[in-house]
Design a protein around this motif. Structure first.
Motif, PDB file in Angstrom:
ATOM      1  N   UNK A 150       0.837  -1.206   0.000  1.00 49.07           N
ATOM      2  CA  UNK A 150       0.000   0.000   0.000  1.00 49.07           C
ATOM      3  C   UNK A 150       0.871   1.254   0.000  1.00 49.07           C
ATOM      4  N   UNK A 151       2.152   1.096  -0.313  1.00 52.97           N
ATOM      5  CA  UNK A 151       3.083   2.230  -0.284  1.00 52.97           C
ATOM      6  C   UNK A 151       4.204   2.012  -1.297  1.00 52.97           C
ATOM      7  N   UNK A 152       4.130   2.734  -2.422  1.00 51.26           N
ATOM      8  CA  UNK A 152       5.148   2.583  -3.462  1.00 51.26           C
ATOM      9  C   UNK A 152       6.509   3.073  -2.989  1.00 51.26           C
ATOM     10  N   UNK A 153       6.523   4.182  -2.241  1.00 51.64           N
ATOM     11  CA  UNK A 153       7.790   4.711  -1.750  1.00 51.64           C
ATOM     12  C   UNK A 153       8.489   3.718  -0.839  1.00 51.64           C
ATOM     13  N   UNK A 212       1.911   7.017  -7.655  1.00 56.59           N
ATOM     14  CA  UNK A 212       2.580   5.762  -7.330  1.00 56.59           C
ATOM     15  C   UNK A 212       2.973   5.006  -8.599  1.00 56.59           C
ATOM     16  N   UNK A 213       2.079   4.989  -9.577  1.00 56.01           N
ATOM     17  CA  UNK A 213       2.371   4.275 -10.817  1.00 56.01           C
ATOM     18  C   UNK A 213       3.575   4.887 -11.527  1.00 56.01           C
ATOM     19  N   UNK A 214       3.619   6.224 -11.617  1.00 56.65           N
ATOM     20  CA  UNK A 214       4.749   6.881 -12.271  1.00 56.65           C
ATOM     21  C   UNK A 214       6.038   6.652 -11.492  1.00 56.65           C
ATOM     22  N   UNK A 215       5.954   6.679 -10.173  1.00 58.21           N
ATOM     23  CA  UNK A 215       7.138   6.401  -9.354  1.00 58.21           C
ATOM     24  C   UNK A 215       7.643   4.983  -9.585  1.00 58.21           C
ATOM     25  N   UNK A 231       9.673  -3.575 -14.578  1.00 58.91           N
ATOM     26  CA  UNK A 231       9.852  -3.774 -16.016  1.00 58.91           C
ATOM     27  C   UNK A 231       8.658  -3.211 -16.773  1.00 58.91           C
ATOM     28  N   UNK A 232       7.504  -3.224 -16.125  1.00 61.70           N
ATOM     29  CA  UNK A 232       6.288  -2.614 -16.666  1.00 61.70           C
ATOM     30  C   UNK A 232       5.371  -2.292 -15.499  1.00 61.70           C
ATOM     31  N   UNK A 233       4.502  -1.309 -15.699  1.00 62.47           N
ATOM     32  CA  UNK A 233       3.505  -0.943 -14.687  1.00 62.47           C
ATOM     33  C   UNK A 233       2.151  -0.842 -15.373  1.00 62.47           C
ATOM     34  N   UNK A 288       6.479   2.861 -20.234  1.00 65.28           N
ATOM     35  CA  UNK A 288       6.442   1.684 -19.357  1.00 65.28           C
ATOM     36  C   UNK A 288       5.102   1.532 -18.643  1.00 65.28           C
ATOM     37  N   UNK A 289       4.209   2.514 -18.847  1.00 62.88           N
ATOM     38  CA  UNK A 289       2.963   2.535 -18.081  1.00 62.88           C
ATOM     39  C   UNK A 289       1.767   2.305 -18.992  1.00 62.88           C
TER      40      UNK A 289
END
Length: 389
Positions: A141-144, A167-170, A176-178, A202-203
């Motif tokens: 629940x935390x990309x960082x 979060x997705x951009x980070x 390898x992909x988001x 990549x998104x």
């Protein structure tokens, strides 16, 4: 029912609450920390390795970090009560200060001159099969906090607001992909965030789709399985062999397993990959996880328009559908915003109620990091100290 008087009570036991307790303890206030009835330590007790908290270059497990904070607060005189606070009630003034009565889930009442609310917030969850079991093992629940662990792995993000897009951009820095999955055909995120996402090669954006399940690989043997085998062999008089991460050990063979750093010529230390360096020596199987170690392998999807089901391979699922601050119990005494976050004055931790201060994720809707919560806990303690003195 009985009454206990404390000059200051801290509600919550995450980084903000424990840091406030450390500062107030050192100042001689002997604060009482109401930790929560079930899971003291806040959200970090549900995480695995924390690598971005200063002072731990090798990383530290979330529960261990919280244990250390608690021990440090206890060293300076903090006391702890494992309960939940059900309500906070304003009382008449005493010595020029308003007083407050707290009622806990055990029907205990406590009176105090100052309160620090550090109850954090709860992440909103998908509520689908596999989510709970895989939390900390691919579900985050935390990309960082956790993005770094999924370098060159396919990642899924669920959500449609600015937080989900951030979060997705980070995560494109690592994965390898988001793939960002949203249940509607339009996003709540700002247009600039959507445009940035569309421009990132990549998104991938997937709309009108919901995640119905999170799948995993096969679990490894549990400690119960291994213990059963050992007991069976012990009864037959045989010395069982244990294989862990490619290392075969024969119990009773004379090999000495010692803690790294204490090895001798005849008893070398053996570090077993996957066991955090724990030796099996005196505590048989003590390094083995008591829970099956599963890992995310994909998600099951359903199109909300056609009803068509599909699967998508991935190694991580980041859920970004919002947070709910845990502040309902103080709704009658402090001002909150429309989403339930406690409002504070400027850069302070001062709330609308004299003597009540707030810190951490119950205030902060932007950063939501352990270190920023700890910093705010420090400020709340100093604000409370100034108020009481």
């Amino acid at each position: 029912m009985f009454h206990v008087k404390h000059r200051v009570i801290i509600i919550g036991s995450g980084p903000a609450g424990y840091t406030a307790a450390i500062y107030l303890g050192r100042a001689g206030f002997n604060p009482l920390v109401i930790t929560g009835a079930l899971a003291p330590g806040g959200q970090l007790v549900n995480t695995t390795e924390v690598e971005n908290f200063p002072g731990f270059p090798e990383g530290i497990l979330g529960p261990e970090l919280m244990d250390r904070m608690r021990e440090q607060a206890e060293r300076f005189g903090a006391e702890f009560l494992p309960a939940d606070v059900e309500s906070v009630e304003a009382l008449p003034q005493h010595d020029g200060h308003p007083q407050y009565r707290l009622t806990t889930s055990d029907d205990e009442t406590l009176e105090t001159s100052a309160v620090i609310v550090a109850t954090g917030s709860n992440v909103r969850k998908l509520g689908v099969p596999g989510e709970e079991e895989l939390s900390g093992h691919g579900v985050s629940y935390c990309a960082t906090c956790d993005g770094f662990f999924f370098k060159d792995k396919p990642i899924v993000v669920v959500g449609g607001g600015d937080s989900a897009f951030e979060e997705a951009l980070f995560l494109t820095r690592f994965g390898s992909s988001v793939t960002l999955i949203h249940r509607r055909d339009s996003f709540r995120a700002s247009q600039i965030m959507v445009e940035r996402a569309k421009a990132d090669p990549k998104l991938t954006l997937v709309t009108n789709t919901v995640v119905t399940a999170i799948t995993s690989d096969e679990p490894s043997p549990t400690v119960a399985d291994a213990t059963s085998s050992v007991n069976s062999d012990a009864q037959s008089g045989k010395a069982p062999a244990i294989k862990t991460a490619g290392v075969s050990l024969n119990i009773g063979s004379g090999i000495g397993l010692t803690k790294p750093g204490t090895e001798t010529a005849d008893k070398p230390a053996i570090k077993l990959p996957g066991l955090g360096g724990n030796a099996l020596g005196g505590g048989l199987l003590s390094g083995l996880s008591k829970q099956p170690q599963k890992h995310v392998t994909g998600v099951t999807l359903r199109n909300t328009v056609t009803g068509e089901e599909s699967t998508l391979d991935c190694n991580a699922v980041f859920v970004a559908i919002g947070h709910t601050p845990a502040t309902d119990f103080v709704a009658d005494v402090v001002e909150r915003d429309a989403d339930g976050y406690i409002t504070v004055k400027g850069g302070s931790t001062v709330t609308s109620a004299p003597g009540i201060f707030a810190a951490g994720d119950c205030v902060d809707r932007t950063y939501r990091q352990a270190i920023s919560a700890a910093g705010m806990g420090c400020r709340a303690a100093l604000d409370a100290q100034s108020y009481l003195e």
